[in-house]
Design an enzyme around this catalytic site. Structure first.
Site, short mmCIF file in Angstrom:
data_model
loop_
_atom_site.label_atom_id
_atom_site.label_comp_id
_atom_site.label_asym_id
_atom_site.label_seq_id
_atom_site.Cartn_x
_atom_site.Cartn_y
_atom_site.Cartn_z
N SER A 126 0.81 -1.21 0.00
CA SER A 126 0.00 0.00 0.00
C SER A 126 0.85 1.27 0.00
CB SER A 126 -0.96 -0.06 1.20
OG SER A 126 -1.91 0.97 1.15
N ASP B 35 9.89 5.67 -10.01
CA ASP B 35 9.41 6.30 -11.24
C ASP B 35 10.15 7.59 -11.55
OD1 ASP B 35 7.68 4.28 -11.74
OD2 ASP B 35 5.85 5.38 -11.23
N LYS C 118 -0.55 -4.21 -3.29
CA LYS C 118 -1.82 -3.75 -2.74
C LYS C 118 -2.05 -2.31 -3.18
CE LYS C 118 -4.94 -2.46 0.54
NZ LYS C 118 -5.46 -1.09 0.77
#
Length: 555
Positions: A293, A304, A318
């Site tokens: 999460s 990224d 998740k």
């Protein structure tokens, strides 16, 4: 209200409301009509069971079972929270509660303190790991459930509670004043070497970003020039805290995550809003299969933006957003309303999140790359969606010998911790403390007459082979071979105590350190021989390698 009176009243109310829905929506919407109809059937069923079933039924329990079974058909995270569980839910999401500040549990047949949190009433009053809880206020709790003892210890802040414990042969009584307990999201931070800082982030409850920021600022004041952020075993939590943590390392105005769902009001874009603390410090983020999460959002966003090298193992996957919705009678439901998408555009949610397709540890089974979509990081590196976050540098998960598992699972390491603590007033700091051969010999001696037998992996395989051979009528042909193999691989506990001495010592070391330095000490002690930390130090000491990993040519 009388319980016997309350039950039929609730059922009548449900019936009235569902009938109202039937008449209101029957001509307007077939879907709403179907919902209302089935609600009425459900209420009628419970009412008739209560009237006609041969034994007394517990309507609350039956309805709760029905609700939970229904939600299990959706995903693992949509969850019903009855009124009596609301305090526990609040603690999980905020990290706050009022009590004495101690984790309790059942060990070696007794309810014990497993971890007093440093700086809170239990620890300040001198309660320690291994203390057997005898009494809370006037209640004898020797044979009580752990959950019941926990409820007795909790209560309004600034109220008093009497606790009596047994330590060895001594009985100790203390009067504690309950306090608001706010568990830190950063149980430990420090320097791995002269230049490298380390921050362990264990949760994303309230103040997680503040905890990390304070640790980072302090480490920078100590002269660190590179950083390891550890989110292994972090189950996630509050989204805003994840965004703010990324913001510590990424410039203002950068997208961290967006949520996309069925309803327009759940679609949001979360961006950094402040100037970062340090947007250039070389970083490694440690991840594993239990990073989930919000932990995946932090790791994924930093990946990224090519802001950090990720080391470890693929994360849990998740990427579902839950919204807590209030229900009648102070109940709540946590509903999955959207999915998380990180800056590259990928979703961190595993493609198949059904429990049937997870292994015994709850991790999703490997997803073929052909089912996953490609995305690109800021520098053009290829990253995939649909299965959590993949590390840039993979490490193997740590495995332990069956004897080590047995010694820990049977609480023999824990028992020795009790003995050692009573006999030794202090030890050296967590990083310098070692389990000497003398300590290990004393531990081995403490095992005399105790059961810690186990089956090795090879022995189990041979047992399975023997069963299949008997079933398929081949046993007589291979019986001599199987018996010969069994003799060769038959484990010897005494020999295993020598063969696996190093890893048993490590388990002992962390247990003993916990008695003197609590949760912080466990984390610090574990860093010494941590393969992931060693890999992080290796790459951070080589700027050229960091640059290679964070460029498109690395893939």
């Amino acid at each position: 209200m009388n319980k016997n009176f309350k039950k039929p009243v609730i059922l009548l109310l449900v019936s009235f409301l569902t009938l109202s829905l039937l008449f209101s929506f029957a001509t307007k919407n077939d879907k709403l009509f179907a919902i209302a109809k089935n609600l009425d059937i459900f209420a009628s069923l419970v009412r008739e069971l209560d009237s006609y079933y041969v034994d007394e039924i517990n309507a609350d329990e039956l309805v709760t079972i029905g609700i939970n079974a229904m939600l299990e058909e959706l995903d693992p995270y949509t969850e019903f929270i009855p009124e009596e569980n609301s305090d526990d839910f609040r603690m999980m999401t905020t990290g706050e509660y009022a009590g004495v500040g101690a984790l309790i549990g059942n060990r070696i047949g007794s309810n014990m303190i497993l971890m007093p949190y440093k700086g809170f009433p239990a620890q300040s009053a001198g309660l320690r790991i291994g203390d057997e809880i005898l009494k809370v206020d006037t209640v004898n709790v020797v044979n009580s459930l752990t959950s019941d003892i926990s409820k007795l210890l909790k209560g309004p802040a600034n109220t008093n509670v009497f606790v009596q414990v047994k330590r060895g042969t001594d009985t100790i009584s203390v009067n504690l004043t309950r306090k608001k307990i706010v568990i830190s999201n950063v149980p430990f931070y420090g320097k791995l070497d002269d230049q490298t800082g380390y921050i362990k982030l264990s949760d994303f409850t309230t103040n997680a970003a503040s905890d990390v920021r304070n640790a980072l600022v302090d480490l920078k004041s100590q002269g660190i020039t590179r950083l390891v952020l550890d989110v292994r075993d972090n189950p996630g939590g509050i989204l805003k805290e994840a965004v703010d943590i990324v913001n510590l390392f990424v410039p203002k105005g950068k997208e961290v995550v967006r949520t996309i769902g069925k309803l327009e009001n759940v679609n949001s874009v979360y961006k950094t809003t402040k100037s970062p603390v340090d947007k250039d410090i070389p970083m490694v983020v440690l991840i594993n299969e239990r990073s989930a999460s919000a932990a995946e959002i932090v790791a994924g966003a930093l990946q990224d933006y090519d802001r950090a090298v990720l080391i470890g193992r693929r994360t849990f996957g998740k990427g579902l957003v839950q919204t807590t919705v209030p229900l009648s009678y102070n109940a709540q439901v946590k509903i999955t309303t959207a999915k998380y998408y990180i800056p590259s555009g990928r979703c961190i949610q595993a493609i198949d999140y059904s429990q049937e397709n997870r292994d015994e540890n709850g991790n999703s089974i490997s997803i073929p790359d052909s089912l996953r979509k490609e995305f690109k990081t800021k520098n053009g590196r290829i990253v995939l969606d649909g299965a959590g976050i993949e590390p840039d540098q993979k490490t193997e998960s740590k495995s332990f010998a069956p004897i080590t598992y047995s010694l820990v699972a049977r609480n023999l390491v824990f028992e020795y911790g009790n003995k050692f603590f009573l006999e030794n007033e202090m030890i050296s700091n967590p990083r310098d403390f070692v389990v000497t051969d003398e300590i290990y010999a004393d531990f081995v001696a403490s095992l005399e007459g105790k059961d810690y037998d186990y089956t090795t992996y090879v022995e189990k395989t041979l047992d399975d082979l023997e069963k299949y051979a008997l079933r398929e009528k081949f046993f007589d042909d291979i019986k001599p071979t199987i018996e010969d193999l069994k003799k060769k691989v038959s484990h010897n506990k005494e020999q295993d105590l020598i063969t696996f001495k190093f890893e048993i010592k490590e388990a002992l070391r962390e247990e003993l350190v916990s008695r003197y330095y609590f949760q912080q000490g466990i984390v610090e002690a574990s860093l010494v021989n941590d393969e992931d930390v060693i890999a992080a130090l290796g790459i951070l000491s080589n700027p050229a390698e960091i640059n290679r990993v964070l460029t498109a040519s690395a893939k």
